[in-house]
Design a protein around this motif. Structure first.
Motif, PDB file in Angstrom:
ATOM      1  N   ALA A 390       0.812  -1.221   0.000  1.00 11.04           N
ATOM      2  CA  ALA A 390       0.000   0.000   0.000  1.00 11.04           C
ATOM      3  C   ALA A 390       0.844   1.269   0.000  1.00 11.04           C
ATOM      4  O   ALA A 390       0.559   2.225   0.725  1.00 11.04           O
ATOM      5  CB  ALA A 390      -0.939  -0.009   1.191  1.00 11.04           C
ATOM      6  N   HIS A 391       1.894   1.259  -0.788  1.00  9.97           N
ATOM      7  CA  HIS A 391       2.740   2.436  -0.992  1.00  9.97           C
ATOM      8  C   HIS A 391       2.806   2.744  -2.487  1.00  9.97           C
ATOM      9  O   HIS A 391       2.565   1.871  -3.326  1.00  9.97           O
ATOM     10  CB  HIS A 391       4.162   2.174  -0.482  1.00  9.97           C
ATOM     11  N   SER A 392       3.192   3.956  -2.804  1.00 12.62           N
ATOM     12  CA  SER A 392       3.315   4.335  -4.220  1.00 12.62           C
ATOM     13  C   SER A 392       4.524   3.697  -4.880  1.00 12.62           C
ATOM     14  O   SER A 392       4.687   3.803  -6.101  1.00 12.62           O
ATOM     15  CB  SER A 392       3.381   5.864  -4.352  1.00 12.62           C
ATOM     16  N   ASN A 393       5.369   3.020  -4.105  1.00 16.47           N
ATOM     17  CA  ASN A 393       6.459   2.240  -4.696  1.00 16.47           C
ATOM     18  C   ASN A 393       6.243   0.741  -4.478  1.00 16.47           C
ATOM     19  O   ASN A 393       7.163  -0.063  -4.621  1.00 16.47           O
ATOM     20  CB  ASN A 393       7.813   2.666  -4.129  1.00 16.47           C
ATOM     21  N   GLY A 394       5.007   0.348  -4.137  1.00 14.01           N
ATOM     22  CA  GLY A 394       4.738  -1.020  -3.722  1.00 14.01           C
ATOM     23  C   GLY A 394       4.906  -2.058  -4.813  1.00 14.01           C
ATOM     24  O   GLY A 394       5.317  -3.190  -4.536  1.00 14.01           O
ATOM     25  N   PHE A 395       4.579  -1.706  -6.060  1.00 19.02           N
ATOM     26  CA  PHE A 395       4.735  -2.671  -7.145  1.00 19.02           C
ATOM     27  C   PHE A 395       6.205  -3.065  -7.298  1.00 19.02           C
ATOM     28  O   PHE A 395       6.547  -4.250  -7.372  1.00 19.02           O
ATOM     29  CB  PHE A 395       4.203  -2.084  -8.447  1.00 19.02           C
ATOM     30  N   GLN A 396       7.072  -2.073  -7.338  1.00 18.07           N
ATOM     31  CA  GLN A 396       8.499  -2.378  -7.492  1.00 18.07           C
ATOM     32  C   GLN A 396       9.057  -3.057  -6.244  1.00 18.07           C
ATOM     33  O   GLN A 396       9.968  -3.901  -6.342  1.00 18.07           O
ATOM     34  CB  GLN A 396       9.279  -1.102  -7.802  1.00 18.07           C
ATOM     35  N   THR A 397       8.514  -2.754  -5.075  1.00 21.89           N
ATOM     36  CA  THR A 397       8.954  -3.442  -3.860  1.00 21.89           C
ATOM     37  C   THR A 397       8.581  -4.912  -3.914  1.00 21.89           C
ATOM     38  O   THR A 397       9.380  -5.790  -3.545  1.00 21.89           O
ATOM     39  CB  THR A 397       8.352  -2.771  -2.619  1.00 21.89           C
ATOM     40  N   SER A 886      -1.746   7.104  -5.639  1.00 23.59           N
ATOM     41  CA  SER A 886      -1.669   5.681  -5.955  1.00 23.59           C
ATOM     42  C   SER A 886      -0.290   5.330  -6.477  1.00 23.59           C
ATOM     43  O   SER A 886       0.488   6.206  -6.870  1.00 23.59           O
ATOM     44  CB  SER A 886      -2.694   5.316  -7.039  1.00 23.59           C
ATOM     45  N   ASP A 887      -0.017   4.037  -6.510  1.00 19.83           N
ATOM     46  CA  ASP A 887       1.175   3.560  -7.189  1.00 19.83           C
ATOM     47  C   ASP A 887       1.056   3.895  -8.666  1.00 19.83           C
ATOM     48  O   ASP A 887       0.038   3.612  -9.301  1.00 19.83           O
ATOM     49  CB  ASP A 887       1.292   2.044  -6.994  1.00 19.83           C
ATOM     50  N   PRO A 888       2.087   4.510  -9.261  1.00 21.24           N
ATOM     51  CA  PRO A 888       1.976   4.928 -10.668  1.00 21.24           C
ATOM     52  C   PRO A 888       1.969   3.760 -11.653  1.00 21.24           C
ATOM     53  O   PRO A 888       1.641   3.962 -12.823  1.00 21.24           O
ATOM     54  CB  PRO A 888       3.226   5.789 -10.863  1.00 21.24           C
ATOM     55  N   VAL A 889       2.312   2.571 -11.192  1.00 24.19           N
ATOM     56  CA  VAL A 889       2.299   1.412 -12.091  1.00 24.19           C
ATOM     57  C   VAL A 889       0.933   0.754 -12.099  1.00 24.19           C
ATOM     58  O   VAL A 889       0.319   0.560 -13.144  1.00 24.19           O
ATOM     59  CB  VAL A 889       3.386   0.388 -11.684  1.00 24.19           C
ATOM     60  N   THR A 890       0.417   0.426 -10.918  1.00 20.77           N
ATOM     61  CA  THR A 890      -0.814  -0.363 -10.825  1.00 20.77           C
ATOM     62  C   THR A 890      -2.035   0.423 -10.388  1.00 20.77           C
ATOM     63  O   THR A 890      -3.155  -0.074 -10.489  1.00 20.77           O
ATOM     64  CB  THR A 890      -0.646  -1.495  -9.806  1.00 20.77           C
ATOM     65  N   GLY A 891      -1.849   1.616  -9.852  1.00 19.95           N
ATOM     66  CA  GLY A 891      -2.981   2.348  -9.306  1.00 19.95           C
ATOM     67  C   GLY A 891      -3.387   1.914  -7.920  1.00 19.95           C
ATOM     68  O   GLY A 891      -4.418   2.365  -7.412  1.00 19.95           O
ATOM     69  N   GLN A 892      -2.602   1.051  -7.257  1.00 18.31           N
ATOM     70  CA  GLN A 892      -2.935   0.674  -5.882  1.00 18.31           C
ATOM     71  C   GLN A 892      -2.977   1.908  -4.996  1.00 18.31           C
ATOM     72  O   GLN A 892      -2.094   2.768  -5.033  1.00 18.31           O
ATOM     73  CB  GLN A 892      -1.892  -0.286  -5.331  1.00 18.31           C
ATOM     74  N   ALA A 893      -4.040   2.029  -4.213  1.00 18.55           N
ATOM     75  CA  ALA A 893      -4.157   3.149  -3.284  1.00 18.55           C
ATOM     76  C   ALA A 893      -2.964   3.169  -2.336  1.00 18.55           C
ATOM     77  O   ALA A 893      -2.633   2.164  -1.714  1.00 18.55           O
ATOM     78  CB  ALA A 893      -5.455   3.028  -2.493  1.00 18.55           C
ATOM     79  N   ALA A 894      -2.325   4.337  -2.232  1.00 18.80           N
ATOM     80  CA  ALA A 894      -1.111   4.469  -1.418  1.00 18.80           C
ATOM     81  C   ALA A 894      -1.480   4.885   0.004  1.00 18.80           C
ATOM     82  O   ALA A 894      -1.034   5.918   0.512  1.00 18.80           O
ATOM     83  CB  ALA A 894      -0.153   5.469  -2.065  1.00 18.80           C
ATOM     84  N   TRP A 895      -2.291   4.051   0.655  1.00 15.81           N
ATOM     85  CA  TRP A 895      -2.733   4.347   2.016  1.00 15.81           C
ATOM     86  C   TRP A 895      -1.556   4.620   2.951  1.00 15.81           C
ATOM     87  O   TRP A 895      -1.630   5.488   3.831  1.00 15.81           O
ATOM     88  CB  TRP A 895      -3.502   3.149   2.587  1.00 15.81           C
ATOM     89  N   PHE A 896      -0.486   3.866   2.818  1.00 14.49           N
ATOM     90  CA  PHE A 896       0.579   3.888   3.818  1.00 14.49           C
ATOM     91  C   PHE A 896       1.696   4.875   3.501  1.00 14.49           C
ATOM     92  O   PHE A 896       2.703   4.907   4.203  1.00 14.49           O
ATOM     93  CB  PHE A 896       1.164   2.477   3.993  1.00 14.49           C
ATOM     94  N   ASP A 897       1.503   5.701   2.477  1.00 12.55           N
ATOM     95  CA  ASP A 897       2.433   6.807   2.239  1.00 12.55           C
ATOM     96  C   ASP A 897       2.188   7.957   3.216  1.00 12.55           C
ATOM     97  O   ASP A 897       2.971   8.913   3.247  1.00 12.55           O
ATOM     98  CB  ASP A 897       2.252   7.369   0.820  1.00 12.55           C
TER      99      ASP A 897
END
Length: 956
Positions: A390-397, A886-897
């Motif tokens: 749930a971070h904007s870098n989560g996909f790459q993580t 959101s994550d710029p790759v997947t659009g996952q909500a970046a709740w934890f940013d």
């Protein structure tokens, strides 16, 4: 002695037991539901069930409170007052269905995209997606976009599967288990069983998490990392392993794309794989020094090859991660973990993976035709969940963590991480998203899928997004689960266009499932100059009187999970284990006592009334009587339906004609079915021909689907090339730099976008997590679970507690760029020193869920959602464009940013009786069928429940 009282220590709790599947979280455990005089009296775990083996958590046992909850909706409702007022009238089902059809039918015939259909944590997305596809709207998705799409997409783009429902550690053989960002709400019983097994075997358990609760609390070691830096820590571990030469070279050469050649020439092909005349990538055989097929028998790929100026993925990988930027000394301060501790963890991974390696004496044959005498394994396994997602870098993580597994040789090998059928499967086995609308016609394929290049984006002719949530656009290209958190904000502003009807199922979008909840409530009620609501019509279905009910125009009341049919399908979210494909059902173990209907049955009836393909016979009559009929008789493709068991004459598994007594066979078998993976196919599944053949026979694939794990992502590189100006489809200028950074073909790390708020004084990280005793919002209105977590506090680390002089009983004013809240606080030592957190979804709006307005959930309970904006701050380089948080790759909500500022409010400055802020007007009681209102008195409920159990009025 004979006159002593005799106590029955094992009273008879039921006169009948029915077995079904739990719905109190996503584990989907098997349960025995005890009935007494036709009423639920007790729920226990099913010892024969493969998921929980009889183990049942507090949530599962408290399911009895769901079927008796005062908050249950009791009849269809139609709004009669202003939206948000909670003013409704009871209507008949015929009125409700006719109204819904009258709204939907004109849209389907003229502009199907004006219906937006989004579902929450339901487990029937195979059906709901198929329904929306046949309606013809592109606007469909489920809750994964604000939950864990980074985990799913990051795993599928890298290893062909992911954490949580896609796989699990090899609990029987793992010697070192490392968790990243795992709270205790997901996969609760299986992980508890697994950790217990590891402890008994003497294995080590390590948790990397800013917060030490639950699983972290029982770990042998806890690393309290700074939120959002997990990917940087992981890449530093990779740096250490490369430095020490502790990587599995044979695994990398045989099963990954590490030996493929990357085009080094400038131009539109740079960074893509070098292809042969048949447009296939190839490797250099180290025995001959010449190009050879990547899937050729006997080929020994050269990881370090360079050919005509083109270098292997492996060489690019080593060059990237040996940079000093990834050294522990360079990342320690940012991660909040000392360099020595990072190096120690890397050394421990290497020690267990290589010096304690294991091997199974199981011969097998790979997809190249090479025979192997045994199955070597690395007994190191990992698990991760929303904490890194749930971070904007989560996909790459997520990709970085899978890369760490890969270089250790610890995916699909004994002792490592194992995938569950129908996974593993490559990207190519998934559809691409479909979105082209034609009035009166279905979409040509499913909405959700996996993008391979800019050609697959869901864009209109003018380049604007085709979907209301902007999924599969340049803003979020790989948004495999959609962006549910952006539906209401985008529909409200008409960006990219306006919709007519918003259709939601079990999605509490006016409260804990939306960012910026207070503003979203305003969006749902705002009107245009013409006096009409900006979102003209809202249809909502749920089983309970959640906060969202007040904002709907039409309510379609659902059943509880013990009163319904459900299908936990291989087409959707099955209950598989690494050694067996598994699916399950729910069925009505009790009969509803209200005018409610299973939502999926309602959906099928709406489809029939609308004349949707697949839902009507040639004469226009309904094809399916209800959801149970659909489960048994629907075929997604010939011989393959929602359930794999007892097909045809009852003896076929996977493929076979519909069996009219299939449901009865499942019920007799404890409501589940399994198909076991052959022993020689249990490991190395992506490359094991015995597994591939078994998967085809079962109906998971039509043909074998072997593939290589993707260290270098060619789809991501294609988006980078577009951002660099190559190709016919170009991104808007304001997104070019963002795409160049986020779509790097190797796993990388960049700072979460929320970190930028630190420059404005918001220096503290703010997180939420769910407890083991709650998963869905349902949990915090459950009469039993409320006794465990009836209220929440904001937990402060020792450093912050002491710096501001906090004392027990104090409150805190917590502010962000989006707003502020005033909440009770508590001290917690086992917490990252720059992080605060609270339990999620405990806070309720007064009047919702049939809770008393004085309930602690409605007074001192609170949400962090009011602090989180759904949009990133405006920047000059954005050119006025609204970019989601959101994550710029997947659009996952970046709740934890989220970054905040915390200020002490002394107990004396917050008068007794004053609750958490902000406060909202109480919602009124809802009308009931047959008159009266929904009672929200916990005393009345306790009285009625004692009567249900046959207890006296004074019983306590």
């Amino acid at each position: 002695m004979n006159d002593q009282p005799r106590i029955d220590t094992s009273p008879r709790v039921s006169d009948e037991v029915r077995q079904t599947t739990c719905y109190m979280c996503a584990c989907r455990c098997g349960i025995n539901v005890h009935l007494k005089s036709g009423k639920v009296s007790y729920i226990e775990g099913n010892r024969d069930h493969p998921i929980n083996k009889g183990v049942l958590c507090a949530k599962g046992a408290s399911g009895i409170m769901q079927v008796t909850a005062p908050s249950r909706l009791r009849a269809p409702l139609r709004r009669v007052g202003p939206r948000g007022s909670g003013a409704f009238e009871v209507i008949t089902w015929e009125e409700a269905l006719s109204t819904a059809v009258s709204w939907m039918k004109p849209l389907r015939e003229t502009a199907p995209e004006k219906l937006a259909f989004f579902t929450g944590r339901d487990q029937s997305q195979s059906l709901t997606g198929w329904w929306a596809q046949n309606f013809g709207t592109p606007n469909y998705a489920a809750h994964g976009g604000f939950c864990s799409v980074n985990m799913a997409a990051g795993g599928i783009y890298t290893i062909g599967g992911a954490f949580w429902e896609f796989g699990q550690p090899d609990w029987d053989r793992t010697k070192l288990f490392v968790m990243f960002g795992v709270a205790e709400d997901h996969d609760s019983n299986p992980i508890k069983i697994g950790i217990g097994k590891l402890k008994a075997q003497g294995a080590r358990v390590i948790s990397v998490n800013p917060i030490r609760t639950g699983y972290s609390a029982v770990a042998d070691d806890w690393i309290g990392i700074t939120p959002g830096t997990d990917g940087l820590l992981i890449l530093s571990l990779i740096h250490c392993l490369l430095e020490a030469g502790k990587i599995d070279l044979d695994y990398l050469a045989q099963w990954t794309n590490a030996p493929l050649l990357v085009n080094g020439a400038e131009g539109a092909e740079k960074g893509l794989f070098v292809k042969n005349a048949e447009s296939q990538p190839f490797v250099i055989d180290r025995t001959t020094g010449h190009p050879a097929p990547w899937d050729g028998k006997g080929v020994e790929p050269d990881l370090g090859a360079e050919w005509q100026g083109n270098r292997t993925v492996f060489r690019h990988m080593v060059e990237e991660y040996l940079k000093p930027d990834y050294a522990p000394e360079a990342v320690a301060e940012r991660c909040g973990v000392t360099a020595g501790r990072i190096r120690a963890l890397a050394a421990e991974l290497a020690e267990v993976a290589f010096n304690q390696a294991i091997s199974l004496d199981r011969p097998w044959v790979d997809f190249r035709g090479n025979a192997h005498a045994n199955m070597p394994g690395r007994p190191v396994s990992f698990h991760a969940m929303r904490g890194i997602s749930a971070h904007s870098n989560g996909f790459q993580t997520a990709r970085a963590l899978h890369l760490l597994q890969i270089i250790l040789g610890a995916v699909e090998t004994p002792g490592g991480y194992r995938l569950k059928p129908p996974y593993p499967k490559p990207i190519e086995a998934h559809p691409t998203p479909h979105f082209v609308t034609t009035p009166g016609k279905p979409l040509t394929g499913p909405h959700l899928g996996y993008v391979r290049s800019p050609d697959d984006l869901a864009l209109l002719a003018d380049g604007s997004p085709a979907r209301i949530d902007k999924a599969f656009s340049w803003e979020n290209p790989f948004s495999a689960h959609g962006l549910m958190h952006m539906v209401i904000p985008n529909a409200h502003t008409g960006d990219p266009y306006r919709i007519d009807t918003l259709f939601l199922y079990m999605a509490n979008m006016s409260w804990n499932s939306s960012m910026n909840s207070a503003r979203v409530m305003e969006m749902l009620t705002e009107q245009g100059a013409d006096g009409e609501y900006l979102i003209p019509r809202i249809i909502y279905s749920d089983a309970y009187a959640s906060e969202m009910v007040a904002y709907a125009d039409l309510i379609l009341p659902d059943t509880t999970y013990l009163e319904r049919h459900d299908c936990i399908s291989l087409l959707d979210r099955p209950i598989s284990e690494p050694d067996a494909a598994g699916d399950a059902i729910r069925w009505p173990v009790v009969t509803p006592d209200r005018e409610v209907r299973c939502f999926q049955s309602v959906l099928l009836e709406l489809g029939a009334r609308l004349g949707l393909p697949g839902m009507v016979n040639e004469d226009g009559s309904a094809k399916y009587a209800d959801y149970a009929d659909y489960i048994v008789n629907h075929q997604r493709r010939p011989g393959v339906g929602p359930l794999m068991g007892y097909r045809g004459d009852g003896t076929a598994t996977g493929r076979g004609a519909p069996n009219p007594v299939q449901m009865e066979r499942y019920i007799a078998n404890g409501a589940f079915h399994q198909a076991h993976v052959p022993e020689d196919a249990a490991f190395y599944k992506p490359w094991n021909m015995a597994y591939q053949d078994w998967a085809v026979k079962l109906g998971l694939f039509e043909t074998p689907q072997p593939y290589l794990f993707s260290i270098w992502s060619e789809p991501m590189r294609r988006f980078q090339l577009a951002a660099e100006g190559f190709g016919p489809r170009q991104p808007p200028d304001h997104l070019r730099e963002r795409l160049k950074q986020s779509m790097h073909p190797l796993p990388i790390w960049y700072a979460p976008y929320g970190d930028e708020d630190a420059a404005f004084g918001y220096t503290v990280h703010a997180l939420t997590q769910r407890p083991m005793d709650m998963y869905h919002s349902w949990g915090s209105q459950n009469a039993w679970l409320r006794q465990i977590k009836g209220q929440n506090a904001l937990y402060l680390p020792t450093k912050l507690w002491k710096a501001q002089g906090f004392k027990p009983g104090d409150w805190a004013r917590v502010s962000s760029r989006a707003g502020s809240i005033t909440v009770p606080v508590a001290h917690m030592a086992a917490l990252n020193e720059n992080t605060v957190w609270t339990w999620n979804a405990i806070g309720k709006r007064k009047g919702a869920w049939a809770l008393s307005p004085a309930a602690p959930e409605a007074t001192t309970g609170f949400l962090l959602n009011h602090l989180i904006s759904e949009l990133l701050p405006d920047k000059a380089e954005n050119g006025g464009h609204r970019l989601s948080n959101s994550d710029p790759v997947t659009g996952q909500a970046a709740w934890f940013d989220q970054r905040v500022r915390v200020e002490r409010v002394a107990a004396g400055d917050h008068p007794a009786g004053r609750g958490a802020e902000p406060e909202f007007a109480p919602l009124p009681d809802l009308p009931r069928a047959g008159g009266g209102r929904v009672q929200n008195s916990s005393r009345n409920f306790a009285k009625s429940f004692r009567k249900l159990l046959g207890l006296g009025e004074s019983a306590r």
